[in-house]
Design a protein around this motif. Sequence first.
Motif, short mmCIF file in Angstrom:
data_model
loop_
_atom_site.label_atom_id
_atom_site.label_comp_id
_atom_site.label_asym_id
_atom_site.label_seq_id
_atom_site.Cartn_x
_atom_site.Cartn_y
_atom_site.Cartn_z
N GLY A 99 43.94 52.90 43.98
CA GLY A 99 44.69 52.51 42.80
C GLY A 99 45.40 51.18 42.81
N ASP A 100 45.88 50.81 41.64
CA ASP A 100 46.57 49.55 41.34
C ASP A 100 45.69 48.34 41.66
OD1 ASP A 100 48.70 50.90 40.33
OD2 ASP A 100 50.13 50.31 41.87
N TYR A 101 44.69 48.16 40.82
CA TYR A 101 43.74 47.05 40.95
C TYR A 101 44.28 45.79 40.28
CZ TYR A 101 41.19 51.15 42.17
OH TYR A 101 40.84 52.33 42.77
N LEU A 102 45.04 45.96 39.19
CA LEU A 102 45.64 44.84 38.49
C LEU A 102 47.16 44.94 38.54
CD1 LEU A 102 43.47 44.52 35.23
CD2 LEU A 102 43.21 43.29 37.39
N GLU A 103 47.81 43.78 38.51
CA GLU A 103 49.26 43.72 38.38
C GLU A 103 49.63 43.78 36.90
OE1 GLU A 103 53.39 42.81 39.62
OE2 GLU A 103 51.65 43.87 40.43
N TYR A 104 50.51 44.71 36.56
CA TYR A 104 50.99 44.84 35.18
C TYR A 104 51.95 43.70 34.86
CZ TYR A 104 53.55 46.96 31.25
OH TYR A 104 54.15 47.21 30.04
N HIS A 105 51.73 43.01 33.74
CA HIS A 105 52.58 41.88 33.35
C HIS A 105 52.70 40.84 34.47
CE1 HIS A 105 53.93 42.76 29.36
NE2 HIS A 105 54.52 43.89 29.66
N PRO A 106 51.60 40.32 35.02
CA PRO A 106 51.72 39.35 36.12
C PRO A 106 52.49 38.11 35.69
CG PRO A 106 49.51 39.31 35.20
CD PRO A 106 50.22 40.46 34.55
N TYR A 107 53.54 37.80 36.46
CA TYR A 107 54.38 36.62 36.19
C TYR A 107 54.89 36.60 34.75
CZ TYR A 107 52.40 35.15 40.65
OH TYR A 107 52.02 35.11 41.99
N GLY A 108 55.14 37.79 34.21
CA GLY A 108 55.71 37.90 32.88
C GLY A 108 54.75 37.66 31.73
N ARG A 109 53.45 37.57 32.03
CA ARG A 109 52.48 37.34 30.95
C ARG A 109 52.34 38.60 30.09
NH1 ARG A 109 47.08 35.09 33.50
NH2 ARG A 109 46.59 34.84 31.27
N PRO A 135 28.76 54.78 49.92
CA PRO A 135 29.38 55.38 48.74
C PRO A 135 30.86 54.98 48.62
CG PRO A 135 28.04 56.99 49.89
CD PRO A 135 28.11 55.79 50.78
N THR A 136 31.29 54.68 47.40
CA THR A 136 32.66 54.23 47.16
C THR A 136 33.23 54.96 45.96
OG1 THR A 136 32.09 52.02 48.01
CG2 THR A 136 34.11 52.21 46.72
N VAL A 137 34.40 55.57 46.16
CA VAL A 137 35.08 56.28 45.08
C VAL A 137 36.42 55.61 44.83
CG1 VAL A 137 33.91 58.46 45.58
CG2 VAL A 137 36.13 57.96 46.65
N ALA A 138 36.99 55.85 43.65
CA ALA A 138 38.25 55.20 43.29
C ALA A 138 39.08 56.10 42.40
CB ALA A 138 37.98 53.88 42.58
N ILE A 139 40.39 55.99 42.54
CA ILE A 139 41.33 56.58 41.58
C ILE A 139 42.13 55.44 40.96
CG2 ILE A 139 41.47 58.80 42.77
CD1 ILE A 139 44.18 57.87 43.94
N LEU A 140 42.84 55.76 39.89
CA LEU A 140 43.68 54.77 39.22
C LEU A 140 45.14 54.95 39.63
CD1 LEU A 140 42.19 54.82 35.60
CD2 LEU A 140 41.47 53.47 37.58
N GLY A 141 45.91 53.85 39.56
CA GLY A 141 47.32 53.89 39.88
C GLY A 141 48.18 53.67 38.65
N ASN A 142 49.49 53.64 38.86
CA ASN A 142 50.40 53.50 37.72
C ASN A 142 50.27 52.15 37.02
OD1 ASN A 142 51.67 52.74 40.34
ND2 ASN A 142 53.40 52.13 39.07
#
Length: 297
Positions: A99-109, A135-142
């Motif tokens: 989880g947490d592949y992207l940063e939410y609101h990166p640098y306030g964007r 094989p690769t599995v993934a879950i999502l983060g907040n």
Amino acid sequence: MKDRKKISRRDFLRLLEVISLQVAALEVLGYTYSTEVEMDWIEITDLPVKLPRLDPAFKGFRLAQVSDFHLGQWINKERLDQIVALTLEQSPDLIALTGDYLEYHPYGRPNIWETYAENLDVIRTSFASLPRACPTVAILGNHDHRVNPEWIQQALTDASVTVLRNTVYTVQRGDARLYIAAVDDVLEKAGRFDEVLNALPRDDAPAILLAHEPDFADVSAATGRFGLQISGHTHGGQVDIPLIGPPILPEMGKKYPSGLYNVNGMLLYTNRGVGVTTVNARFNCRPEITIYILEPA
């Protein structure tokens, strides 16, 4: 007894100047270490894990966990490609991205497509190397849910990564089975643990739970169905002050912030992640890739 020589005002001022310079040098070194050296110094944690009911066919099975990338904050394509290569060097049999592949609101964007489009493409291209190898599995983060879970799920799917949301993935060796269960993010109220339990076959094969937030272990352990839960979310606090610990920890990550725990008979491991959030710094808390080496209990 000889009289002590008194220090002159001039010498005293020189001494203060030297001390001030030394303190300033230590501050610069500490800042450089925490913002540059430790951020790139990824630790490979090899963790032997004894699982009850694990079939001998899975003896030595290598499960790699990589977590908390936060693309858009500090991790970029070049760094992600290095992390992917380092993960594959460990010869895993299965890779779990927690989880947490992207940063939410990166640098306030702003939280709009244009903020994330470039890094969604990075997910599609860079992560594609993983399932080509194993094989690769993934879950999502907040953070993924706060950005847009569908955008991130689609990018991972485009990379041929199997996204698990409140379901179970089966690994099979001959007639032997190992279940990888996955609960969606509980902090963002996307978890449907009842669906996970209903999807889990009612046989004697062992099950490992992927859950982004480690403190969910109090719930999962109470079922008695999982031998191991692996989580991320906390980054180990990013700053771990000796004798004090991390001064800041996120919700659902305060009880089990880093490392191995035994929660009512179930093992829990909280991975420190490879990226950072909010502040581009780590101190006494190196980024981490965990390799679980499974053994029958």
